[in-house]
Design an enzyme around this catalytic site. Structure first.
Site, PDB file in Angstrom:
ATOM      1  N   ASP A 281       0.809  -1.063  -0.058  1.00  0.00           N
ATOM      2  CA  ASP A 281      -0.062   0.008  -0.165  1.00  0.00           C
ATOM      3  C   ASP A 281       0.851   1.278   0.004  1.00  0.00           C
ATOM      4  OD1 ASP A 281      -3.118   0.722   1.757  1.00  0.00           O
ATOM      5  OD2 ASP A 281      -1.970   1.654   0.189  1.00  0.00           O
TER       6      ASP A 281
HETATM    7  C1  GLC Z   1      -4.369   4.057  -0.200  1.00  0.00           C
HETATM    8  C2  GLC Z   1      -5.358   2.788   0.068  1.00  0.00           C
HETATM    9  C3  GLC Z   1      -5.316   1.925  -0.836  1.00  0.00           C
HETATM   10  C4  GLC Z   1      -5.240   2.463  -2.413  1.00  0.00           C
HETATM   11  C5  GLC Z   1      -3.783   2.930  -2.470  1.00  0.00           C
HETATM   12  C6  GLC Z   1      -3.552   3.819  -3.573  1.00  0.00           C
HETATM   13  O1  GLC Z   1      -3.704   4.569   0.878  1.00  0.00           O
HETATM   14  O2  GLC Z   1      -4.904   2.498   1.424  1.00  0.00           O
HETATM   15  O3  GLC Z   1      -6.413   0.987  -0.839  1.00  0.00           O
HETATM   16  O4  GLC Z   1      -5.287   1.566  -3.398  1.00  0.00           O
HETATM   17  O5  GLC Z   1      -3.389   4.023  -1.189  1.00  0.00           O
HETATM   18  O6  GLC Z   1      -4.327   5.079  -3.552  1.00  0.00           O
END
Ligand code: GLC
Length: 742
Positions: A281
């Site tokens: 993430d």
């Molecule tokens: C965010 C979220 C994740 C998302 C990623 C990209 O913090 O936790 O679900 O896909 O970043 O935006």
């Protein structure tokens, strides 16, 4: 069979057969052999596509890195022109011309926004959920996206956590079934087809179990509960061919998920046999330092990559440190090769080496984004997702002969109904409730709007209530539009008080008093279960509409005026009080269940134990009767499947859809078993007076569970089957499983 010995049930990503997979392997090996270590590491680096303040694509500051082969993937990049321009930098200007992988959060819509995933789960309509995923993939692919960070399959039993809006609620079976439907919809049947995307199941794992429902907080679970409740939806998504996995921000039992050997190696690779790519993430590798398991970027990268992470989203640590880590022997180049193989394999499976520009297509983009067909699909699913929580005196459906409607509340005339994680969706495209009602009733009706109060947390201003009451007194029907702002159920949006924000309850109280005999229908727009005990005590009719998406106003009007009969069933319990949380249907009985003793029992002094509205609950404009429940026999062997059947009758005057739910209880086993667990369901449509003969089959797999040794076992003994319209219904039907075949 022991958990460690779990048979490897996950095949190739996209469900490719071995021959197809092997063809891609050969191509990848040839390319890998030509790559320098720096170029390999560049593939493991994912960065955000920059945008100007209006959110429009801007000349990114990453083009130089792309040309140098230091970027493998860009996220938040979409739009034919923007993605083509970036792709050209990679394909035409980097040494090996390896195409970029464009990722984006297309969670419940790209341009045409569908109901939030929690609302979609309330439809229990797997085909509808698959269709919604199909549409969002088609739109995103036309705009140059290759890969979406969905489905989110975090089981959650705590509505204080804002991201419950993004998942399928509290039940493992329902979440697993929905995960499969979403992967099928996103990835389609022909991998690499230009109207499909690669899926990415997230957040691995157990992010929905954050302590106190506080965002990004600690997760500490027994491995028994992890494997029984939180992991099965991930396995379901991967068995359906999901191409990738995203690691979670949280720790799990004192180890961050982003460097967790049990999750990333033992379970994902050795037990499940997953062959696809793992991405972190956003900045999760950098956050290993904040968690306190890494002194610096070198240690953070080393732990993440050696645990099994293949791609670094946005922390920039892999690109900064992996070369040094390989040179000094802290990371084997073989591990880098393994990660890069998975990344190149995904790009090859999407056809990007044959044609790096195959997705972004102006014509397709113009033809499909927000098309009438997509809007119709979004409207239909929104109506299926709504849950009728209360309808005293059959206030609903409202007559469409009303001439003066008072539409009161902060959500009556706002386009902020598409929810969080709404991709490239636009509030300007959203049908407000006011517009939906106006379109439904036509020019003959007058719709008088007043917010009365705001729905902002902490707002105590009630100065607008009197003006609202004036409209109520003139109306022949009142619609109360209440709920949360989109920003209040989202990432980084946990709440300690999950009631209606601001002074909305006071507004409701005053409106209901002023309305007298005038019918009042309350519509809720929210992203999580709310505590509605007071509202339930005074409002005769309550329709849970969640955040219905681009076609919100039309969909709500369809249900309010009876063109569509509500059929939604709650995917998550609504607590009576925030103090009950976590409250969920499939709980253990305890040794002193409520009722065994007036004092010494598992209960509260100040509240009932049960939720206000239970899991699986939802009313209709008609009524259903369950009868003639019977089992094919009362005793079966361990390998037998038991057939149970019943009759469901529509005893009302309207067509209706009922979700018939089958719950199972293993009454006594080597470990405690829940008082009931959802094992199957049927969504059936019945005309007034019609009946359906419904059959279920209770298989050995449905009767199996994890024992204390974390082995998947089935044990002989007494079982209860309960079949009903929610998790509190159904007379128990007992059957026995004997150790010997019958
Ligand atoms: C965010 C979220 C994740 C998302 C990623 C990209 O913090 O936790 O679900 O896909 O970043 O935006």
């Amino acid at each position: 069979m022991s958990a460690q010995g779990t048979k490897q049930t996950v095949g190739q990503p996209f469900g490719l057969d071995t021959a197809q997979g092997r063809a891609l392997d050969e191509m990848v090996e040839t390319l890998l052999a030509q790559m320098t270590l720096e170029e390999k590491i560049g593939q493991m680096n994912q960065v955000a596509g920059s945008r100007d303040t209006t959110g429009a694509p801007a000349n990114t500051d990453i083009e130089d890195d792309v040309r140098q082969g230091r970027v493998g993937s860009v996220f938040n990049a979409f739009g034919v022109e923007f993605t083509r321009e970036l792709q050209t930098q990679a394909v035409a200007h980097s040494r090996l011309g390896i195409p970029l992988l464009f990722g984006y959060d297309i969670i419940h819509g790209f341009k045409t926004i569908f109901p939030i995933p929690l609302a979609q789960a309330a439809s229990w309509h797997l085909e509808g959920i698959e269709r919604a995923a199909r549409v969002m993939a088609r739109e995103g692919a036309a705009s140059g996206v290759h890969w979406t960070f969905a489905p989110m399959v975090d089981v959650a039993r705590d509505p204080r956590w804002g991201r419950v809006m993004e998942g399928a609620g509290e039940d493992t079976h329902l979440t697993s079934q929905i995960a499969r439907a979403q992967v099928r919809g996103i990835q389609g049947r022909a991998p690499g087809a230009t109207d499909t995307l690669a899926a990415c199941v997230k957040h691995y794992a157990a992010y929905g179990a954050v302590e106190a429902g506080r965002e990004y907080n600690t997760v500490d679970l027994s491995e028994w509960r992890l494997r029984s409740i939180y992991l099965p939806p991930f396995l379901a998504a991967l068995e359906e061919g999901c191409a990738s996995v995203m690691t979670a921000f949280n720790t799990l039992n004192a180890i961050p998920a982003t460097c967790h050997p049990l999750l990333l190696d033992q379970i994902l690779r050795r037990e499940w046999g997953f062959k696809g790519m793992v991405v972190t993430d956003y900045t999760a590798i950098m956050e290993l330092e904040r968690h306190g398991v890494a002194e610096d970027a070198l240690e953070a990268s080393r732990k993440a990559v050696n645990a099994g992470v293949d791609m670094d989203m946005q922390s920039g640590y892999f690109i900064k440190t992996l070369e040094e880590l390989v040179r000094c022997g802290a990371v084997e180049e073989a591990r880098i090769d393994e990660a890069v193989r998975r990344i190149l394999w995904l790009k090859a499976a999407l056809g990007l080496f044959e044609d790096p520009y195959r997705y972004a297509d102006d014509e397709r983009e113009a033809e499909c984004l927000l098309s009438d067909a997509h809007r119709r699909a979004a409207r239909e699913q929104a109506t299926e997702s709504m849950v009728l929580l209360k309808n005293e005196g059959n206030v609903l459906p409202l007559s469409d002969q009303h001439k003066k409607i008072a539409l009161i509340g902060p959500l009556g005339n706002t386009p902020r109904l598409i929810g969080s994680w709404h991709g490239n969706g636009d509030h300007d495209d959203t049908v407000t409730l006011r517009d939906g009602i106006a379109q439904r009733l036509g020019n003959g009706a007058t719709i008088m709007c007043a917010d009365g109060v705001s729905n902002q947390i902490g707002d105590t201003d009630t100065s607008g209530i009197e003006a609202a009451l004036e409209l109520v007194r003139q109306a022949d029907a009142v619609i109360l539009a209440l709920g949360e702002d989109e920003a209040f159920a989202d990432e980084a949006a946990s709440r300690t008080d999950i009631g209606l924000p601001g002074m909305q309850l006071e507004l409701a109280r005053r409106v209901l008093e002023a309305a007298g005999d005038t019918p009042v229908a309350t519509v809720l727009f929210n992203g999580r279960p709310l505590t509605l005990t007071e509202l339930d005590g005074m409002a005769p009719a309550i329709l849970e509409a969640w955040w219905p998406g681009t076609e919100a106003g039309n969909a709500v009007a369809d249900v309010l005026f009876g063109d569509v009969t509500p059929a939604g069933k709650l995917p998550m319990s609504f607590p009576r009080h925030v103090g009950q949380i976590p409250v969920y249907y499939n709980a253990f009985n305890t040794g002193r269940p409520k009722g065994v003793d007036p004092k010494y029992a598992s209960k509260y002094l100040d509240s009932p134990n049960d939720s206000l509205y239970p899991f699986g609950f939802g009313l209709s404009y008609t009524t259903f009767e369950y009868s003639a429940l019977k089992a094919s026999c009362s005793e079966i062997g361990m390998n037998d499947t038991l057939e149970v059947s019943l009759t469901v009758t529509n005893t009302g005057k309207r067509q209706g859809i009922e979700v018939v739910q089958l719950y199972l209880q293993d009454v006594s086993a080597s470990v405690v078993r829940p008082v009931r667990e959802l094992k199957d369901f049927r969504r059936i449509e019945l005309a007034p007076g019609a009946c359906a003969h419904v059959r279920f089959h209770i298989t050995p797999e449905m009767r199996s569970f994890l024992n204390a040794e974390l082995e998947t076992v089935q044990e002989p003994g007494r079982f209860h089957v309960q079949i009903g319209g929610d998790s509190t219904q159904g007379k128990p039907l007992e059957f026995h499983v004997t150790p010997h075949c019958a």
